[in-house]
Design an enzyme around this catalytic site. Structure first.
Site, PDB file in Angstrom:
ATOM      1  CB  SER A   1      -8.329   3.489   2.941  1.00  0.00           C
ATOM      2  OG  SER A   1      -7.365   2.910   3.803  1.00  0.00           O
TER       3      SER A   1
ATOM      4  CE  LYS B   1      -3.922   1.908   2.650  1.00  0.00           C
ATOM      5  NZ  LYS B   1      -4.828   1.697   3.796  1.00  0.00           N
TER       6      LYS B   1
ATOM      7  CB  SER C   1      -8.176   0.592   5.882  1.00  0.00           C
ATOM      8  OG  SER C   1      -8.833   1.814   5.792  1.00  0.00           O
TER       9      SER C   1
END
Ligand code: GLN
Length: 509
Positions: free
Chosen positions: A176, A87, A200
């Site tokens: 997210s 990420k 997330s």
């Protein structure tokens, strides 16, 4: 509705890490060939926008070094040569790390996060940095400066041969960490690093039909994870099966002198966990009014599945659950207000090109131009909560309620071994529907079932359970929460759940 190009590399890319390692060892496959197959997959799935930056040169170099190690019969371990993605809020040395924000669009950190270093030391091949909501604030991956990520299972208006240009018809990935989840679900890598402050990791994993694990707070170093909320952030792990998650977890956990919140506990191994003698708690407070009927039904089906497998099911109460979202909002915004003070246009990151501004206007204009509305609204809210006259009423009170939420779990775990809950509140949702909602509120409302585990620092995992039975056939994931530091036990039980659920990995078959 299967959209992304079908090709014959899926049977290879859908293997487990153990199987791939065996293929490497027996010279049936080389890390470089696997890297190429994954790179091709990234090209084929480009329209899903799951990567912000592809690290082709580094990946090529890492995979050929891995080739050498296998040729010499000296691989570093099971993760050697395994393609992974990270990420874009984990610092990667000399590789652009943006947090999906204009603020860090050109930021090239001078160091690696501890977890990145550990993965590199175990020989992985990095495919790239994945898309996310800006600074990890969001629940759809709709708030990225680089455009949304898209769900591989598209809206039914999209036909196999002709993807519609109107991306509003496409399903949200959840967030997210939507880019990490898509990268795993589509076979561009075997595992991904995500982060989890309020859900997330688990939220997009549940929407994409993969496993998303948030370990106990304090077991994995946050050093180099660009903070959203220090006291809640945990690096997360995504993969297509539980054992792959466990392999990555084993590589990552441990005390880090550079993160004072990591603990030096010996986490119990779980040899003695008797999988046939467990009690599973179903918390009544999670059966909220706005829970999607499809998810509610899946939750009940899972309860029956476990009961049929001989486990005891018990209704439990976690009485402070209803206050958790409000407390999360306050703590999250307050920490954001303080953490984001460094993005001022002076120290690093974006600076406005407007000239002749005094210092204060330089700060204001830079932040105005480079941060999205969700980030800005949290900074403003956080500063309000932290005002002298509000501090006790909001911030301190939230800390006290957080303690009560934690105690709810401690009490519950006196009678049950694990807790089974939904992950998301909503099920199918395309961008049109998502964008009609108030994003500043919706970003957090989806976390109803996930953020209490962050408040209490507990390990929690989203496991793919089934495909819904309406015509979308979208995946539904369910959450299992364990006792603090019982991460291996939770993973062991998750393997059993996975065997019972038999979730079909359909995307590319
Ligand atoms: N939806 C949560 C938020 O916007 C997710 C945060 C997270 O886990 N990164 O705060």
């Amino acid at each position: 509705m299967l959209k992304v190009n079908l090709d014959n590399s899926w049977p290879l890319l859908n293997r487990s890490i153990n199987e791939i390692h065996h293929l490497f060892r027996t010279r049936q496959l080389s890390p470089s060939d696997l890297f190429e197959a994954c790179r091709q997959r990234i090209r084929d799935t480009k329209m899903l926008n799951s990567f912000i930056t592809c690290t082709d040169d580094l990946g090529l170099d890492q995979s050929s070094k891995s080739n050498e190690r296998y040729l010499q019969g000296k691989p570093f371990g099971l993760l050697d040569g395994i393609p992974i993605s990270i990420k874009d809020n984990f610092n990667t040395k000399n590789i652009r790390t943006t947090c999906a924000s204009k603020m860090l669009e050109n930021y090239h950190p001078p160091f690696n996060a501890t977890v990145v270093e550990k993965l590199f030391d175990s020989g992985v091949t990095l495919m790239g940095k994945t898309n996310m909501d800006e600074f990890a604030m969001g629940s759809a991956c709709s708030e990225s400066y680089f455009g949304s990520a898209y769900h591989p299972w598209n809206s039914k208006t999209i036909t196999e041969s002709k993807p519609v240009d109107d991306k509003n018809c496409w399903f949200i990935t959840g967030g997210s960490s939507g880019g990490s989840a898509v990268s795993v679900a589509t076979g561009t890598c075997f595992a991904a690093l995500s982060s989890d402050t309020g859900g997330s990791t688990r939220n997009p994993a549940s929407r994409l039909g993969i496993v998303g694990f948030k370990p106990s707070y304090g077991l994995i170093s946050r050093f180099g994870l660009i903070p959203l909320t220090h006291s809640l952030d945990v690096p997360g792990i995504m993969a297509r099966n539980v054992n792959d998650v466990r392999l990555v977890f084993t590589c990552l956990h441990g005390h880090d002198p550079r993160d004072s919140t990591t603990v030096a506990v010996e986490i119990e191994d779980c040899e003695h966990l008797d999988l046939n003698n467990l009690t599973i708690g179903i918390p009544v407070e999670y059966d909220v009014e706005n829970l999607s009927p499809t998810i509610s039904k899946a939750w009940k089906d899972a309860e029956h599945m476990l009961r049929d497998a001989g486990l005891r099911i018990e209704r439990i109460s976690l009485p402070h659950t209803g206050y958790s979202l409000a407390c999360y909002s306050i703590l999250n915004s307050s920490e954001v207000a303080s953490n984001f003070a460094c993005y001022d246009g002076i120290e690093y990151g974006y600076r406005t090109s407007k000239m002749d501004l005094n210092l204060e206007d330089l700060y204001i204009t830079t932040r105005e131009e480079a941060l999205n509305d969700i980030v800005k609204s949290r900074i403003i809210a956080g500063n309000y909560f932290l005002l002298n006259q509000n501090y006790q009423k909001f911030f301190e009170k939230s800390l006290r309620i957080r303690r009560l939420i934690t105690e709810d779990f401690v009490r519950a775990f006196q009678t049950v071994d694990f807790i089974l809950t939904p992950v998301c509140i909503t099920h199918t949702m395309n961008y049109q529907e998502w964008n009609q909602m108030d994003q500043t509120e919706e970003a957090i409302r989806e976390d109803y079932c996930t953020q209490p585990a962050n408040m209490a620092g507990l390990p929690a995992i989203s496991l793919p359970f089934k495909l819904d039975s309406d015509n979308h056939h979208l995946p539904i994931g369910l959450q299992i929460i364990g006792r603090r530091f019982n991460d291996y036990q939770l993973l062991k039980f998750s393997e059993k759940f996975q065997q019972l659920a038999q979730f079909p990995h359909l995307i590319f078959e």
